[in-house]
Motif scaffolding. Structure first.
Motif, PDB file in Angstrom:
ATOM      1  N   PHE A 119      68.853  42.535  67.319  1.00  0.00           N
ATOM      2  CA  PHE A 119      69.143  43.065  68.654  1.00  0.00           C
ATOM      3  C   PHE A 119      70.365  42.343  69.203  1.00  0.00           C
ATOM      4  O   PHE A 119      70.859  41.396  68.587  1.00  0.00           O
ATOM      5  CB  PHE A 119      67.922  42.910  69.571  1.00  0.00           C
ATOM      6  N   GLN A 121      72.588  40.549  72.439  1.00  0.00           N
ATOM      7  CA  GLN A 121      72.512  39.877  73.748  1.00  0.00           C
ATOM      8  C   GLN A 121      73.905  39.667  74.323  1.00  0.00           C
ATOM      9  O   GLN A 121      74.854  39.388  73.577  1.00  0.00           O
ATOM     10  CB  GLN A 121      71.879  38.488  73.586  1.00  0.00           C
ATOM     11  N   ARG A 258      58.264  31.558  80.461  1.00  0.00           N
ATOM     12  CA  ARG A 258      59.286  31.781  79.431  1.00  0.00           C
ATOM     13  C   ARG A 258      58.827  31.385  78.042  1.00  0.00           C
ATOM     14  O   ARG A 258      58.147  30.379  77.866  1.00  0.00           O
ATOM     15  CB  ARG A 258      60.619  31.053  79.746  1.00  0.00           C
ATOM     16  N   LEU A 260      60.710  30.412  75.476  1.00  0.00           N
ATOM     17  CA  LEU A 260      61.447  29.309  74.841  1.00  0.00           C
ATOM     18  C   LEU A 260      61.076  27.997  75.546  1.00  0.00           C
ATOM     19  O   LEU A 260      60.849  27.983  76.747  1.00  0.00           O
ATOM     20  CB  LEU A 260      62.954  29.575  74.959  1.00  0.00           C
ATOM     21  N   LEU A 282      66.160  40.780  80.808  1.00  0.00           N
ATOM     22  CA  LEU A 282      66.904  39.520  80.895  1.00  0.00           C
ATOM     23  C   LEU A 282      65.946  38.352  81.075  1.00  0.00           C
ATOM     24  O   LEU A 282      64.917  38.484  81.727  1.00  0.00           O
ATOM     25  CB  LEU A 282      67.857  39.598  82.095  1.00  0.00           C
ATOM     26  N   GLY A 283      66.313  37.213  80.475  1.00  0.00           N
ATOM     27  CA  GLY A 283      65.546  35.986  80.703  1.00  0.00           C
ATOM     28  C   GLY A 283      66.499  34.821  80.796  1.00  0.00           C
ATOM     29  O   GLY A 283      67.547  34.814  80.151  1.00  0.00           O
ATOM     30  N   TYR A 287      67.974  24.173  82.009  1.00  0.00           N
ATOM     31  CA  TYR A 287      67.436  23.469  80.840  1.00  0.00           C
ATOM     32  C   TYR A 287      68.348  22.302  80.462  1.00  0.00           C
ATOM     33  O   TYR A 287      69.484  22.211  80.956  1.00  0.00           O
ATOM     34  CB  TYR A 287      67.340  24.451  79.655  1.00  0.00           C
ATOM     35  N   PHE A 303      71.449  32.522  80.990  1.00  0.00           N
ATOM     36  CA  PHE A 303      70.565  33.689  80.804  1.00  0.00           C
ATOM     37  C   PHE A 303      71.069  34.490  79.627  1.00  0.00           C
ATOM     38  O   PHE A 303      72.206  34.294  79.167  1.00  0.00           O
ATOM     39  CB  PHE A 303      70.546  34.586  82.054  1.00  0.00           C
ATOM     40  N   ARG A 309      67.910  46.903  75.483  1.00  0.00           N
ATOM     41  CA  ARG A 309      66.961  47.343  76.528  1.00  0.00           C
ATOM     42  C   ARG A 309      67.702  47.886  77.744  1.00  0.00           C
ATOM     43  O   ARG A 309      67.231  48.821  78.390  1.00  0.00           O
ATOM     44  CB  ARG A 309      66.049  46.185  76.923  1.00  0.00           C
TER      45      ARG A 309
HETATM   46  P1  HAM Z   1      64.884  35.518  75.713  1.00  0.00           P
HETATM   47  O1  HAM Z   1      64.049  35.829  76.917  1.00  0.00           O
HETATM   48  O2  HAM Z   1      64.194  35.118  74.478  1.00  0.00           O
HETATM   49  O3  HAM Z   1      65.904  34.402  76.176  1.00  0.00           O
HETATM   50  O4  HAM Z   1      65.799  36.756  75.381  1.00  0.00           O
HETATM   51  C1  HAM Z   1      66.629  37.346  76.376  1.00  0.00           C
HETATM   52  C2  HAM Z   1      66.511  38.846  76.351  1.00  0.00           C
HETATM   53  O5  HAM Z   1      66.806  39.337  75.044  1.00  0.00           O
HETATM   54  C3  HAM Z   1      65.115  39.370  76.640  1.00  0.00           C
HETATM   55  O6  HAM Z   1      64.874  39.422  78.024  1.00  0.00           O
HETATM   56  C4  HAM Z   1      65.169  40.753  76.013  1.00  0.00           C
HETATM   57  O7  HAM Z   1      65.781  41.683  76.905  1.00  0.00           O
HETATM   58  C5  HAM Z   1      66.084  40.556  74.827  1.00  0.00           C
HETATM   59  N1  HAM Z   1      65.277  40.459  73.596  1.00  0.00           N
HETATM   60  C6  HAM Z   1      64.578  39.400  73.137  1.00  0.00           C
HETATM   61  N2  HAM Z   1      63.955  39.705  71.975  1.00  0.00           N
HETATM   62  C7  HAM Z   1      64.272  40.989  71.693  1.00  0.00           C
HETATM   63  C8  HAM Z   1      63.943  41.895  70.625  1.00  0.00           C
HETATM   64  N3  HAM Z   1      63.188  41.529  69.583  1.00  0.00           N
HETATM   65  N4  HAM Z   1      64.452  43.162  70.675  1.00  0.00           N
HETATM   66  C9  HAM Z   1      65.250  43.555  71.703  1.00  0.00           C
HETATM   67  N5  HAM Z   1      65.579  42.739  72.726  1.00  0.00           N
HETATM   68  C10 HAM Z   1      65.102  41.478  72.730  1.00  0.00           C
HETATM   69  C11 HAM Z   1      66.878  33.864  75.383  1.00  0.00           C
HETATM   70  O8  HAM Z   1      67.223  34.303  74.331  1.00  0.00           O
HETATM   71  C12 HAM Z   1      67.564  32.674  76.018  1.00  0.00           C
HETATM   72  N6  HAM Z   1      68.581  32.195  75.079  1.00  0.00           N
HETATM   73  C13 HAM Z   1      68.151  33.028  77.353  1.00  0.00           C
HETATM   74  C14 HAM Z   1      68.859  31.872  77.999  1.00  0.00           C
HETATM   75  C15 HAM Z   1      70.193  31.655  78.009  1.00  0.00           C
HETATM   76  N7  HAM Z   1      68.300  30.896  78.666  1.00  0.00           N
HETATM   77  C16 HAM Z   1      69.212  30.041  79.083  1.00  0.00           C
HETATM   78  N8  HAM Z   1      70.367  30.486  78.670  1.00  0.00           N
END
Ligand code: HAM
Length: 423
Positions: A119, A121, A258, A260, A282-283, A287, A303, A309
């Motif tokens: 996917f 991001q 969350r 993570l 979004l998430g 951190y 984020f 999505r």
């Molecule tokens: P996360 O909530 O794991 O956060 O992923 C962020 C977004 O990626 C989710 O809200 C969702 O929309 C999308 N997503 C996650 N998994 C999938 C999937 N299998 N298929 C489609 N979309 C997906 C992070 O990844 C953190 N790195 C965010 C962050 C940045 N926090 C601090 N900085």
């Protein structure tokens, strides 16, 4: 036929046109907020993610040994890579650093609508500052990105993970068990959490305090019910600044935990209610990861937006943006005219317009049919009599209206005709 792997997708030109349009609108907002783009590798040493990203991510990782016997992982997210880059190469730069990225991520999940194994991001990390205005800036960037992509119906929830983490970690001594409790809160699986409490003889009173906190949701009026005075003051300031940045309609939600593990303070999520089960688009949150990668401890907030999505939510909300890949399709009326058709298409392309020309040696009526199906706005007909007068015919593919124009100025005439057509 060879099928593509489960949980992956192919994207055709019309879909890519719409994805790039939304993506470009979000990139523009990142630049407007002073964020610069970074690109990091698609694969990393797997340790980068196993150190702190948390068990649920580690369980979903694509991991393999390369030919040098190194353990490699396809990135499940991009935050850890950006902080590694910061520690290795950017830690001496003036702070705060504002970085954004767009890229593919890989998680071995159960594929369904909105949940894929590959996917995409778009994310941002603000590194080197820790205060309510930093968090407000990042939330505001996120909301502006989603708005710029064209989405109207979305719901922003902001919480503070410190409140729930300190409750769970103070009361549950076994850290692995505490981690499981936090994961169940994140999944809102309170039945399973109840069973786990019974199996491990954890108190019902703690269970009730956790579920009450997880249900503490609402407008700023519920800020007064936050027990943790420091978190309460922090959130009050954060909500005040958000309001001044024009970001209202934000719900306070102390149940956000969350998936993570690296978050420490403010956490936030955005949902698109029209999406059903996989509605989180979004998430993010604040951190620290840098000290884990060998750098000094530096606070960050960031984020990631799930682009796939966002696209599904846009589809559910509005008619897809019109895709007209060609401004002009050049049609010779007969064989001797073919070579002139190439001169004409070159003139049009050199003006920056999108133009194509018949390569299949079709006859005129088949060519016009093809021009319509290829989505050309105009057909440029190169005929014998017209060329004798150094002219060509522009045919508006929507109305059928035809105009004779000088061949030397075909591009300029097309530009004029195209601008008349646009609203
Ligand atoms: P996360 O909530 O794991 O956060 O992923 C962020 C977004 O990626 C989710 O809200 C969702 O929309 C999308 N997503 C996650 N998994 C999938 C999937 N299998 N298929 C489609 N979309 C997906 C992070 O990844 C953190 N790195 C965010 C962050 C940045 N926090 C601090 N900085």
């Amino acid at each position: 036929m060879i099928q593509r792997p489960r949980g992956t997708r192919d994207f055709g030109p019309a879909e890519m046109f719409r994805r790039r349009k939304a993506e470009q609108a979000m990139r523009d907002i990142c630049h407007r907020f002073g964020f610069g783009e970074v690109v990091t590798p698609t694969f990393e040493l797997s340790e980068l993610f196993t150190l702190r990203s948390g068990q649920s991510i580690v369980d979903e990782m694509y991991v393999f040994k390369d030919k040098g016997d190194r353990e490699i992982a396809l990135r499940p997210e991009i935050t850890a890579s950006v902080i590694r880059l910061f520690v290795n190469e950017m830690s001496n730069l003036p702070k705060p650093l504002k970085l954004y990225y767009v890229g593919n991520c890989f998680r071995y999940e159960n594929p369904q609508s909105g949940r894929y194994r590959e996917f995409f991001q778009l994310g941002a990390e603000l590194i080197g500052s820790e205060n309510p205005e930093t968090d407000a800036e990042v939330i505001s960037l996120a909301v502006h990105c989603i708005r710029a992509a064209g989405l109207q119906d979305f719901h922003v929830r902001v919480g503070h993970i410190g409140v729930m983490k300190s409750l769970v970690l103070n009361e549950v001594q076994d850290s692995a068990l505490a981690g499981n409790v936090l994961r169940m809160i994140d999944k809102e699986d309170f039945d399973a959490m109840g069973d786990m409490f019974d199996a491990n003889s954890l108190s019902r009173n703690l269970f009730d305090r956790i579920t009450t906190l997880a249900e503490t949701k609402g407008g700023t009026e519920i800020l007064d019910s936050v027990d943790d005075a420091e978190a309460q003051q922090y959130l009050k300031e954060l909500f005040e600044i958000l309001k001044l940045q024009g970001v209202e309609d934000v719900e306070l939600d102390l149940g956000i935990v969350r998936g993570l593990d690296y978050y420490t303070g403010m956490v936030f999520e955005i949902d698109a209610p029209k999406l059903g089960a996989e509605k989180q688009i979004l998430g993010g949150g604040s951190y620290t990861l840098s000290e884990l990668f060998g750098g000094e401890a530096v606070f960050s907030t960031g984020f990631a937006i799930g682009i796939d999505r966002v696209m599904l939510a846009l589809e559910a909300e509005q008619e897809p943006a019109e895709y007209t890949p060609l401004d002009a399709y050049v049609v010779p009326t007969e064989d001797p005219m073919r070579k002139y058709a190439f001169a004409i298409v070159s003139k049009i392309r050199s003006k920056g317009l999108r133009a194509d020309v018949d390569l299949m040696r079709r006859n005129m009526s088949k060519n016009l049919k093809y021009a319509a199906s290829a989505g050309a706005k105009f057909a440029v007909i190169v005929g014998k009599d017209e060329m004798a007068k150094r002219s060509v015919t522009l045919r508006d593919m929507k109305t059928g209206e035809q105009t004779l124009v000088p061949a030397d100025f075909v591009a300029e005439e097309l530009e004029k005709a195209l601008s008349k057509g646009s609203p």
